[in-house]
Scaffold this motif. Structure first.
Motif, PDB file in Angstrom:
ATOM      1  N   VAL A 170       8.513  27.063  -8.690  1.00 44.86           N
ATOM      2  CA  VAL A 170       7.403  25.686  -8.360  1.00 44.86           C
ATOM      3  C   VAL A 170       7.671  24.673  -9.568  1.00 44.86           C
ATOM      4  O   VAL A 170       7.751  24.867 -10.701  1.00 44.86           O
ATOM      5  CB  VAL A 170       6.127  26.415  -9.128  1.00 44.86           C
ATOM      6  N   VAL A 171       8.541  23.420  -8.382  1.00 43.58           N
ATOM      7  CA  VAL A 171       9.364  22.899  -8.998  1.00 43.58           C
ATOM      8  C   VAL A 171       8.931  20.906  -8.804  1.00 43.58           C
ATOM      9  O   VAL A 171       7.792  20.900  -8.172  1.00 43.58           O
ATOM     10  CB  VAL A 171      10.977  22.418  -9.229  1.00 43.58           C
ATOM     11  N   ARG A 231      -0.845  21.721 -12.471  1.00 42.10           N
ATOM     12  CA  ARG A 231      -0.812  20.316 -13.177  1.00 42.10           C
ATOM     13  C   ARG A 231      -0.092  20.022 -13.822  1.00 42.10           C
ATOM     14  O   ARG A 231       0.958  19.057 -13.920  1.00 42.10           O
ATOM     15  CB  ARG A 231      -2.030  19.903 -13.791  1.00 42.10           C
ATOM     16  N   LEU A 232       0.575  20.257 -14.907  1.00 46.23           N
ATOM     17  CA  LEU A 232       1.567  20.021 -15.381  1.00 46.23           C
ATOM     18  C   LEU A 232       2.609  20.131 -15.048  1.00 46.23           C
ATOM     19  O   LEU A 232       3.632  19.432 -15.310  1.00 46.23           O
ATOM     20  CB  LEU A 232       1.627  21.209 -16.883  1.00 46.23           C
ATOM     21  N   ILE A 233       3.102  20.933 -14.203  1.00 46.03           N
ATOM     22  CA  ILE A 233       3.948  21.126 -13.321  1.00 46.03           C
ATOM     23  C   ILE A 233       4.306  19.172 -12.877  1.00 46.03           C
ATOM     24  O   ILE A 233       5.147  19.005 -12.418  1.00 46.03           O
ATOM     25  CB  ILE A 233       4.337  22.325 -12.110  1.00 46.03           C
ATOM     26  N   GLY A 234       3.118  18.907 -12.049  1.00 46.58           N
ATOM     27  CA  GLY A 234       3.133  17.536 -11.200  1.00 46.58           C
ATOM     28  C   GLY A 234       3.643  16.862 -11.834  1.00 46.58           C
ATOM     29  O   GLY A 234       4.170  15.597 -11.379  1.00 46.58           O
ATOM     30  N   ARG A 235       2.554  16.579 -13.232  1.00 43.29           N
ATOM     31  CA  ARG A 235       3.493  15.855 -14.210  1.00 43.29           C
ATOM     32  C   ARG A 235       4.546  15.692 -14.890  1.00 43.29           C
ATOM     33  O   ARG A 235       5.149  14.990 -15.326  1.00 43.29           O
ATOM     34  CB  ARG A 235       2.355  15.680 -15.481  1.00 43.29           C
ATOM     35  N   GLY A 256       2.828  16.480  -4.370  1.00 43.69           N
ATOM     36  CA  GLY A 256       3.049  16.561  -5.893  1.00 43.69           C
ATOM     37  C   GLY A 256       4.264  18.210  -6.363  1.00 43.69           C
ATOM     38  O   GLY A 256       4.651  17.847  -7.043  1.00 43.69           O
ATOM     39  N   LEU A 257       3.904  18.911  -5.240  1.00 43.04           N
ATOM     40  CA  LEU A 257       4.321  20.337  -5.772  1.00 43.04           C
ATOM     41  C   LEU A 257       6.006  21.052  -4.945  1.00 43.04           C
ATOM     42  O   LEU A 257       5.480  20.500  -3.587  1.00 43.04           O
ATOM     43  CB  LEU A 257       4.064  21.333  -6.021  1.00 43.04           C
ATOM     44  N   ALA A 258       6.616  21.412  -5.213  1.00 48.71           N
ATOM     45  CA  ALA A 258       7.758  21.462  -3.969  1.00 48.71           C
ATOM     46  C   ALA A 258       8.211  23.882  -4.939  1.00 48.71           C
ATOM     47  O   ALA A 258       7.767  23.812  -5.629  1.00 48.71           O
ATOM     48  CB  ALA A 258       8.900  21.124  -3.780  1.00 48.71           C
ATOM     49  N   LEU A 259       8.415  24.452  -3.467  1.00 46.01           N
ATOM     50  CA  LEU A 259       8.573  25.959  -3.761  1.00 46.01           C
ATOM     51  C   LEU A 259       9.926  26.471  -3.141  1.00 46.01           C
ATOM     52  O   LEU A 259      10.599  25.774  -2.311  1.00 46.01           O
ATOM     53  CB  LEU A 259       7.205  26.117  -3.376  1.00 46.01           C
TER      54      LEU A 259
END
Length: 303
Positions: A170-171, A231-235, A256-259
């Motif tokens: 997850v990025v 949420r941390l990843i999204g930031r 805002g996430l990509a798998l």
């Protein structure tokens, strides 16, 4: 001595307050205090040390409460067994679940269970797999839904495999790896990671995969819930490996996430576990609702 006195003592022990204990037991405080004082005279010991501000168990009280809880549980079980003999399911069902359970829609399951067995009091709590398994072994929980690395299995409980799953990367949507068809652990080892708390089974799944590949990674952010991790990843603060069956249906709800699939990533097994010693009628009813029947190749027993 009677069961009601035991209930009063346990309520005071758990609330550390006579007023709150009386409210829990739906009785006036004077009556509760009088019954406990009578029990103390009968036993010849003080169960509580009282002051104007505090109520604490004495050593005798600690010993008494342990036995009282066992007696109350046995009485409740006797009543539930008697009702079950007439076709009624009563009593209490304590359920534990990890926050990333994906093999079973637990809220929907509990709703169906309540419709079928409205007289059962259901208690529910979430936690980490190792703690929930221990609670089932100790009798504090009746059943639990766990997720564990492929290299580990629940011990000391009955268990059935619910699903096998692979983790995905997850990025953030703008990350250099967003949109690539797949990655390997070596390709992401130098990244900054967000993960579950160290020492938990959820964290162990990724730690073991990197160790098996001979790689070291840096986990800068630890969190106990998936919502905070995403949420941390999204930031843009890091990336994470999360169970695909859990995160895929939810990714669309988190902008805002990509798998990204991981070729050699962690794998986990989801289990349903329950206490092997004489399951209660309420527990057997839940197992029946889940379709847990005679042993199959997927079912295992562990000591």
């Amino acid at each position: 001595m009677d069961l009601q006195q035991m209930r009063y003592v346990v309520a005071v022990a758990e609330t550390r307050n006579f007023t709150r204990a009386a409210e829990r037991c739906f009785v006036v405080q004077s009556s509760l205090s009088h019954r406990i004082a009578g029990l103390e005279r009968e036993l010849g010991v003080k169960l509580f040390a009282r002051s104007s501000r505090r109520v604490e168990l004495t050593p005798a009280g600690v010993a008494f409460v342990a036995g009282a809880r066992e007696c109350l549980a046995a009485a409740d079980r006797a009543a539930a067994d008697a009702a079950a003999a007439t076709g009624l399911v009563r009593g209490r069902l304590a359920v534990g679940v990890i926050v990333t359970t994906a093999a079973v829609d637990v809220p929907e399951l509990l709703q169906r269970y309540r419709v079928r067995h409205p007289d059962v009091q259901v208690a529910f709590r979430s936690g980490r797999s190792d703690e929930l398994a221990a609670a089932v072994r100790d009798g504090d929980l009746d059943i639990a839904f766990l997720g564990m690395p492929e290299s580990e299995r629940p011990s000391g409980v009955e268990c059935v495999v619910l699903a096998h799953d692979e983790h995905v990367l997850v990025v953030p949507a703008g990350h250099r790896l967003a949109g690539v068809p797949r990655v390997t652990l070596r390709e992401i080892a130098e990244e900054t990671f967000v993960d579950f708390v160290s020492g938990t089974p959820a964290r162990a799944q990724s730690d073991q995969a990197f160790a098996a590949a001979g790689l070291v990674r840096r986990v800068a952010y630890e969190a106990g819930v998936v919502e905070l991790i995403t949420r941390l990843i999204g930031r843009g603060l890091g990336i994470a490996l999360l169970p695909s069956a859990f995160i895929r249906p939810r990714a669309a709800d988190v902008p805002g996430l990509a798998l990204v699939p991981v070729v050699d990533g962690p794998r986990r097994v989801e289990y349903l576990v329950w206490n092997r010693f004489n399951p209660s009628p309420a527990t057997r009813a839940m197992l029946g609702l889940l379709g847990v029947g005679p042993p199959s190749p997927e079912r295992t027993r562990h000591t």
